[in-house]
Design an enzyme around this catalytic site. Structure first.
Site, mmCIF file in Angstrom:
data_model
loop_
_atom_site.group_PDB
_atom_site.id
_atom_site.type_symbol
_atom_site.label_atom_id
_atom_site.label_comp_id
_atom_site.label_asym_id
_atom_site.label_seq_id
_atom_site.Cartn_x
_atom_site.Cartn_y
_atom_site.Cartn_z
ATOM 1 N N ASP A 73 -55.689 57.078 -8.325
ATOM 2 C CA ASP A 73 -55.484 55.730 -7.806
ATOM 3 C C ASP A 73 -55.544 54.771 -8.994
ATOM 4 O O ASP A 73 -55.816 55.172 -10.135
ATOM 5 C CB ASP A 73 -56.513 55.382 -6.723
ATOM 6 C CG ASP A 73 -56.029 54.229 -5.843
ATOM 7 O OD1 ASP A 73 -55.034 53.569 -6.194
ATOM 8 O OD2 ASP A 73 -56.656 53.971 -4.789
HETATM 9 C C1 BGC Z 1 -54.902 51.207 -3.786
HETATM 10 C C2 BGC Z 1 -53.829 52.211 -3.455
HETATM 11 C C3 BGC Z 1 -52.478 51.715 -3.909
HETATM 12 C C4 BGC Z 1 -52.532 51.416 -5.386
HETATM 13 C C5 BGC Z 1 -51.207 50.966 -5.965
HETATM 14 C C6 BGC Z 1 -54.804 50.724 -5.223
HETATM 15 O O1 BGC Z 1 -55.621 49.619 -5.425
HETATM 16 O O2 BGC Z 1 -56.161 51.773 -3.540
HETATM 17 O O3 BGC Z 1 -53.840 52.466 -2.072
HETATM 18 O O4 BGC Z 1 -51.497 52.661 -3.597
HETATM 19 O O5 BGC Z 1 -53.498 50.389 -5.598
HETATM 20 O O6 BGC Z 1 -50.852 49.709 -5.560
#
Ligand code: BGC
Length: 761
Positions: free
Chosen positions: A304
């Protein structure tokens, strides 16, 4: 691991049909799902790559394109200079970018990669296409309320159609984290509190996004996130630890991820949280032993957003180099946003701390997926500015958004049959911060959608009854009182025959990092509700919310309450369809509404304890909080219709279920009302005595049935012994003989009709 998707399918069929399924082409297709073909040129390419280029294929960054809406959704500082990013693409230091802005940006970057880089490897463009792209569908949790997984498949497919026209190859979706604590704000993105229901939606969404062939220019690669147990954050605090037994992890939290992979998802995102002391991003057990070893996952894993780097502050990695090494060796193939992989992997390979064979393996997975997406054949296959515009917000997509919207609305309460409202002859006051205006319609986690293109409640109501009989009054801010607002609202209520009170949470009160300690309607709105209710006009509460709420006072006491979540582009029309009876509500709660915030985490499938409070009066020294029953105000599965539904005649095919056989369970549902209804008939079981205590109820099957006025239908279910599996003392699936309760009921806490059967030894 019990394969819930298959066993559910088998359970819904008779034994003969199950045998036919085992031999069917559809099953063969399902078995092919999740397989990866690696073309020969991939290995030849890897043989020519420098270590820096290899690490580059494992590094994705947020798009730095000016005005990329997503930049504001992630922590500040994510964007670097766009020309610098294009240069990185030219130098082969990027595998792709995410949340950029459409086909134009993608064309510029892809051109640099495939025309000007040394090896001409195409970039992959990713985005958080969570509940629609330009046309926004209900937030995922709301869609689960439809209890119609195929609806989620259709909206995912429609979202893929729009997004893949706009240069996007890969969606960071579906989010399938089971969420049992409503204080956690990200439950809004997921499948609710029940693993079985969540699994069905996880699989449906993957099928919708990916379609039958990843090369299709109308589909996207799907990503199962956040692996794993992100929804189990302690005290509902986002990013907090998850600490639990292996049994609970396997039984409650893991099934939806597994269902998503079984449906063919070929990417996964590591979760931010730790599980029992080990961050998911650094967990070899999770990313390699379980995911690849036990489950046979063939795709690739991305961290993530800076999840690898966060292991430093989390107290698991010494520094960036250590974090990159731990994440990579755990089995996380690609790093998102921290830049740590491209910074440190070449050095880690040179020093021998990371074997180059492992690096090649990860690059191979990523390149194979790029090939499966058709990017080596035509890197511009999803990049077409004309097609982007031509596919955006088509009438058929908006119609689907309206259908999904009305199917997601849960009728919590309807005393005296206040709803549906008459379509003429009444003056209607629409009151509250969510009564009107282009705000809070599309909900959280929307990158490319737009509130200003969505229909608000007042417009939806006017579309049905005409403008003359509708007044609109804000009455209050979301979290702040509005000077004079209550007086104006009271006056509007006095001048009306019916009040629609549109209150609840704003879009930014749920979603990432939006944990709440009190899951109530904010105080100024509660005061507005008290004052408006005191006028004494028939009042319908139209809730806006990204989680289950603890309703209080005049809100809870209102004669009619609709849970309407964030419904997206067609919000107002969808709500009006239900308010005025063009559509009879059919949705059910995917998460229990507790009596009080302090009950959280509250979920229907809790354990009994040795001192359960019997139904009715609270008794001393029994399990309950002071003053409230140990139950939900509105439990999982609850939702009324415009019919009058009664359950009767539970019948079992026999007193026992043989270990190798099945048992048929049927019940009759009758609509004695004057209006048609769609009833979600639910089957729950309880294992009375087991070597591991079992939940008071577990959902095992459900069916949505349409009932005309006066109509009865017998609904049949089939259970096999496999449906009674649980994780035993050795953390292995076991099936134990004994007595089981079975209910066919309208919710997880309604009696419906009840019987028992024996699972024979
Ligand atoms: C979130 C994810 C997301 C990623 C990209 C993160 O902060 O937890 O769910 O896909 O950002 O935007």
């Amino acid at each position: 691991m019990l394969d819930l998707a298959i066993s559910r399918r088998a359970a819904l069929m008779g034994a003969g049909a199950a045998a036919a399924w085992l031999a069917s082409p559809a099953r063969a297709l399902l078995q092919a799902a999740g397989q990866v073909q690696v073309p020969a040129f991939v290995d030849q390419l890897i043989a020519r790559m420098t270590l820096e280029e290899k690490a580059g294929q494992l590094q994705i960054m947020a798009s730095a394109w000016g005005g990329g809406a997503a930049l504001s959704l992630n922590p500040p500082g994510s964007g670097s200079d766009f020309s610098q990013q294009v240069e990185e693409a030219r130098r082969g230091l990027l595998t792709g970018v995410f949340n950029g802005n459409g086909a134009r940006m993608a064309r510029i970057m892809q051109t640099a990669a495939v025309r000007e880089s040394r090896l001409k490897i195409p970039l992959i463009f990713a985005a958080d296409v969570i509940h629609g792209h330009r046309t926004i569908f209900p937030v995922p949790l709301a869609e689960v309320a439809s209890f119609e997984p195929d609806l989620a498949r259709r909206t995912a497919e429609a979202a893929a159609f729009e997004a893949s026209g706009a240069g996007i190859d890969w969606t960071f979706s579906p989010m399938v984290d089971v969420a049992r604590d409503q204080r956690w704000g990200r439950g809004v993105e997921g499948g609710g509190e029940d693993p079985m229901l969540g699994s069905l939606f996880a699989a449906a969404r993957v099928r919708g996004f990916q379609g039958a062939d990843l090369r299709s220019d109308a589909h996207l690669l799907s990503c199962i996130k956040h692996f794993a147990a992100y929804g189990a954050a302690e005290s509902g605090l986002d990013y907090n630890v998850a600490n639990m037994s292996m049994r609970r992890l396997r039984e409650v939290y893991l099934p939806p991820y597994k269902a998503g992979f079984d449906a063919g998802a070929l990417s996964a995102m590591a979760s931010f949280n730790e599980i029992n002391g080990v961050p998911s991003t650094g967990s070899h057990w999770l990313m390699t032993d379980l995911l690849r070893g036990e489950w046979g996952f063939k795709g690739f894993v991305v961290s993530d957003y800076t999840g690898d780097e966060e292991m430093i502050l989390g107290g698991y990695a010494k520094d960036g180099r250590d974090a990159a090494k731990l994440a990579f060796l755990a089995g996380v193939d690609m790093s998102m946003q921290s830049g740590l992989y491209r910074q440190h992997l070449p050095g880690l390979v040179k020093s021998g701390e990371v074997p180059e064979t492992l690096l090649n393996e990860s690059v191979r997975r990523v390149l194979a997926l790029k090939a499966m997406l058709g990017l080596f054949d035509d890197p511009f296959r999803r990049i077409d500015e004309k097609r982007e515009a031509a596919r955006s917000m088509l009438p058929k997509t908006r119609a689907l958004a309206r259908e999904a919207g009305r199917k997601a609305i849960v009728l919590l309460k309807n005393d005296g049959d206040l709803l549906p409202l008459p379509r003429s002859g009444k003056r209607i006051a629409v009151i509250g911060p969510f009564a009107a205006g282009a705000h809070d319609l599309v909900g959280p986690w929307v990158v490319y959608g737009d509130d200003s293109k969505a229909i608000d409640l007042a417009t939806g109501v006017r579309n049905v009854v005409g403008p003359a009989s509708v007044t609109v009054t804000q009455g209050s801010g979301v979290a702040e009182p509005l000077p004079g607002g209550i007086e104006q609202a009271v006056a509007a209520a006095r001048g009306a025959d019916i009040v629609l009170l549109a209150i609840g949470e704003s879009y930014d009160m749920s979603g990432e990092a939006q944990s709440r300690t009190e899951i109530v309607v904010p105080e100024p709105q509660q005061q507005l509700a008290e004052a408006v209710a005191a006028v004494g006009k028939p009042m319908v509460v139209v809730l806006k919310h990204g989680r289950a709420l603890a309703l209080e006072g005049a809100v809870a006491d209102a004669p009619a309450i609709l849970a309407t979540w964030f419904l997206g582009t067609e919000t107002g029309n969808a709500i009006a369809d239900v308010l005025f009876g063009a559509y009879g509500p059919s949705a059910r709660l995917p998460a229990s509404f507790p009596w009080k915030s302090g009950q959280e985490p509250y979920y229907y499938a809790h354990k009994p304890t040795g001192r359960p409070n019997p139904p009715g009066e609270l008794q001393p020294y029994k399990a309950h909080f002071r003053g409230i029953p140990n139950s939900a105000r509105y439990p999982f599965g609850h939702g009324l219709t415009y019919g009058k539904i009664a359950y009767s005649g539970l019948a079992l095919s026999g007193p026992s279920l043989p270990m190798n056989g099945s048992i048929q369970i049927s019940a009759t549902v009758t609509n004695s009302g004057a209006r048609a209804a769609e009833e979600v008939v639910q089957l729950y079981i309880h294992d009375r005595v087991a070597s591991i205590t079992r939940p008071v109820r577990e959902l095992k099957a459900f069916r949505k049935v349409a009932l005309a006025p006066g109509q009865s239908q017998t609904v049949r279910f089939t259970l096999t012994a496999a449906d009674l599996t649980f994780y035993g003392l050795q953390d292995r699936p076991v099936i134990e003989p004994g007595t089981f309760d079975v209910w066919v009921a309208p919710s997880a806490e309604a009696e419906g009709v009840h019987g028992t059967f024996e699972l024979a030894a």
